[in-house]
Design a protein around this motif. Structure first.
Motif, short mmCIF file in Angstrom:
data_model
loop_
_atom_site.label_atom_id
_atom_site.label_comp_id
_atom_site.label_asym_id
_atom_site.label_seq_id
_atom_site.Cartn_x
_atom_site.Cartn_y
_atom_site.Cartn_z
N GLY A 283 1.44 3.30 12.84
CA GLY A 283 1.62 3.40 11.25
C GLY A 283 1.65 4.67 10.63
O GLY A 283 1.40 4.46 9.28
N TYR B 58 5.28 -1.64 5.79
CA TYR B 58 4.82 -2.69 7.23
C TYR B 58 3.29 -2.32 6.89
O TYR B 58 2.89 -3.65 7.45
CB TYR B 58 6.06 -1.91 8.70
N ASN B 59 2.70 -1.40 7.26
CA ASN B 59 1.44 -1.22 6.91
C ASN B 59 0.67 -1.97 5.95
O ASN B 59 -0.63 -2.51 6.66
CB ASN B 59 0.94 0.34 7.24
N LYS B 60 1.08 -1.96 4.76
CA LYS B 60 0.50 -3.59 3.72
C LYS B 60 0.65 -4.32 4.37
O LYS B 60 -0.61 -5.04 4.16
CB LYS B 60 1.03 -2.64 2.64
N LYS B 61 1.76 -5.04 5.49
CA LYS B 61 1.78 -6.14 5.51
C LYS B 61 0.64 -6.72 6.69
O LYS B 61 0.42 -7.97 6.25
CB LYS B 61 3.31 -6.14 6.06
N HIS B 62 0.69 -5.80 7.39
CA HIS B 62 0.21 -6.21 8.64
C HIS B 62 -1.39 -5.18 8.29
O HIS B 62 -1.84 -5.32 9.58
CB HIS B 62 0.62 -5.49 9.85
N GLY B 63 -2.05 -4.71 7.57
CA GLY B 63 -2.83 -4.47 7.44
C GLY B 63 -3.51 -3.34 8.27
O GLY B 63 -4.53 -2.72 9.14
N ILE B 64 -2.67 -2.12 8.65
CA ILE B 64 -2.14 -1.42 9.91
C ILE B 64 -2.68 0.36 9.39
O ILE B 64 -2.95 0.57 7.93
CB ILE B 64 -1.31 -0.97 10.44
N THR B 65 -3.68 1.11 9.49
CA THR B 65 -4.24 2.09 9.05
C THR B 65 -3.76 3.15 9.69
O THR B 65 -4.10 3.10 11.30
CB THR B 65 -5.90 2.12 9.45
#
Length: 615
Positions: free
Chosen positions: A421, A588-595
């Motif tokens: 991420g 991509y991070n927002k879509k998959h909830g990645i920090t």
């Protein structure tokens, strides 16, 4: 089931699975060239390792410099611990090539300091290629230089097995014939000693020695592997293959034929010099070559023997030399049967393309003025077209692939998402000299470095020249910083030690010119400061800037400062590409909830060495 077993605590993620499948499909279709366009920190090496896992043939990985080759060696060694992963780079710690400057009538004799440990690793690589299939060799571009004749190297190997009949005298004779040296003292690589009917032999590729015991009936009764320090027996194999301690190896008939051919060429060249009244050139050439011929006849070797490689190998005038590529297998049709991975190909491909011309120019002068025979010009690196003929299916790997790779690749696979991420670091442009504040880039970067050091983080400072790197290091040291520099004149093993000490926190600031760009994995770095970023040219091109800025992309706190009085075209294009990638990763991070999380990587020795690295 493939011949390679991949070991990893994690599986493919992000856009790695798709990249792996596309590359595998390209190999299955028989495509000659493919490109993996992967951004820094996206796990390109892990993607390639997954492709290798499904490819049942040996692999050659070419890196653009020794430091990156060492890092890749360690990564592949960790991914494939059950298999033969090898390191093959130039074995010179110091190298001054033979040269002649006619303007000042100055002859510079070849001077070299060979690193014995790297020589051992080179032999380990070639012997592995000739004895097994599950082999990965990580090499620098020096692998396209001549390396003896593979068939001679393989055919000269002495194979011993328990129960095999051989006399004491025959074994001594065979070892000397393939250029092992007999000693009565401490055993070193490429040496053997005899005590009664027990032979102790240390191959060029090993850190251990072999004890070969002969019985009264002239048979091998025992083979033992001996630890050279503790003198304890580690294992008792049933057989062993002892390869020559030198890659340039020739049989007595080959040497006799070569000396005859060398004499014929010498006579022709002397006739040419005398016809054109070049008597000094004729005298110096005759003196050198006749001495070398005597050495070859008596010892089978001479100083600069590689300059006679065409005669020793029986090759035709202008024919390509045998290189590391020729130690890799070929299929039944004689085509290369291995996978080539060119890491950071935007640097590697131009390197391969340019090496022949530079070597040729130097040797032309040596031949013209009688320092070498014309055949010395056949001791050379491969031309690019010869390189193409000797490589198998190829995957080019780069965050910034060159035009040649993109034009020749049927498949171009993009890998622009980092599984961690992590987002490309933000970029700030500051003046080289701020007139309003009466403040130079050095003063400004020092203030930034104080903040980095205070937080226990690391920083890279990129200069334009080696001298500037050394001077800045002296200045920072005087100002109380813990800093080091690294450039091409720093020895191979010292480079890897510097990088490890940097990661450990023994010093905080690493200064470099060109070696701190492609591929180096330094997750502790939170600041990359590029001095004089507006000096358009190779070191400040769009590609170089993207690669250098990427060194801060493995840490969530990463930032980049470009010191420039104007924004050049290269700077703007690099910043635009980084901005586009930032937006893709954030989506991509927002879509998959990645920090985003900083990469945490174990600090370990890049190379395996026996402690004789400095010999």
């Amino acid at each position: 089931m493939g011949i390679f077993n991949l070991t990893s605590e994690y599986g493919p993620s992000g856009d790695q699975p798709e990249a792996i499948e596309q590359l595998k499909a390209g190999l299955d279709r028989g495509e000659q060239y493919q490109t993996l366009l992967g951004i820094t920190g996206s796990g390109k090496t892990f993607t390639v390792a997954n492709v290798i896992r499904h490819f049942n043939k040996p692999v050659l990985v070419i890196a653009p410099n020794k430091a990156l080759a060492a890092q890749l060696y360690r990564e592949y060694k960790n991914y494939f611990p059950e298999h033969s992963v090898n390191y093959f780079v130039s074995y010179y710690d110091y190298y001054q090539p033979e040269a002649y400057m006619p303007g000042t009538d100055t002859y510079i004799e070849k001077e070299a300091m060979i690193n014995q440990e790297i020589d051992r690793l080179r032999h380990q690589a070639t012997s592995a290629l000739l004895t097994r299939k599950d082999v990965i060799v990580v090499a620098s571009v020096s692998c396209i230089y001549g390396l003896g004749v593979p068939m001679n190297y393989f055919a000269s190997a002495i194979h011993l097995a328990v129960g095999q009949q051989i006399t004491r005298g025959d074994l001594i004779s065979q070892l000397i014939k393939i250029q092992f040296t007999r000693t009565a003292g401490v055993l070193k690589r490429g040496e053997f000693r005899v005590r009664g009917d027990v032979f102790e032999i240390m191959p060029a590729s090993e850190t251990m020695s072999y004890a070969i015991e002969l019985g009264p009936d002239q048979t091998v009764t025992d083979i033992a592997i001996i630890d050279p320090v503790t003198r304890t027996m580690i294992d008792h194999p049933q057989d062993v293959a002892l390869f020559p301690p030198k890659h340039f190896i020739s049989s007595a008939p080959e040497i006799a034929r070569a000396v005859k051919d060398i004499k014929t060429e010498l006579d022709d060249r002397l006739a040419y010099f005398n016809e054109h009244k070049l008597y000094l050139e004729a005298q110096r050439l005759e003196r050198r070559v006749r001495y070398d011929m005597e050495m070859l006849k008596s010892l089978g070797f001479c100083h600069g023997v590689e300059n006679y490689s065409r005669h020793l190998s029986g090759k035709l005038v202008g024919e390509a030399p045998d290189t590391l590529l020729d130690y890799f297998p070929r299929d039944k049709q004689g085509k290369p049967d291995f996978l080539l991975v060119m890491d950071e190909s935007h640097i590697g491909v131009p390197q391969v393309r340019g090496m022949y011309a530079g070597d040729r120019s130097r040797k032309d002068t040596l031949v013209k003025y009688g320092w070498r025979l014309p055949s010395a010009m056949d001791n050379r690196p491969l031309m690019f077209k010869e390189f193409e003929q000797r490589i198998g299916q190829t995957i080019f790997v780069s965050a910034t692939p060159g035009d040649w790779e993109l034009e020749h690749s049927k498949t171009v696979v993009e890998q622009v998402i980092r599984p961690t991420g992590l987002i490309d670091p933000p970029i700030t442009v500051r003046p080289v000299f701020d007139k309003d504040k009466n403040r130079s880039q050095i003063i400004d970067v020092m203030e930034e470095l104080h903040g980095v050091v205070k937080k226990g983080e690391r920083a890279l400072v990129i200069t334009l020249t080696k001298k500037q790197a050394e001077d800045l290091n002296d200045h920072l040291t005087n100002e109380g910083f813990k800093s080091r520099y690294i450039h091409s004149e720093v020895k191979t093993f010292e480079r890897t030690e510097i990088l490890m000490d940097f990661r450990r926190g023994i010093f905080d600031v690493l200064i470099g010119v060109n070696l701190l760009r492609e591929g180096l994995d330094l997750p502790e770095v939170t600041l990359v400061a590029i001095l004089d970023a507006d000096r358009e040219g190779f070191l400040r091109s769009e590609t170089s800037l993207i690669q250098t800025m990427g060194r801060a992309a493995r840490n969530v706190s990463g930032t980049v400062i470009l010191y420039a009085d104007k924004v050049t075209g290269s700077m703007q294009r690099a910043m635009d590409i980084v901005d586009k990638r930032r937006k893709l990763q954030m989506a991509y991070n927002k879509k998959h909830g990645i920090t985003p999380k900083t990469i945490h990587k174990a600090i370990e020795y890049m190379l395996d060495f026996s402690g004789s690295a400095g010999e």
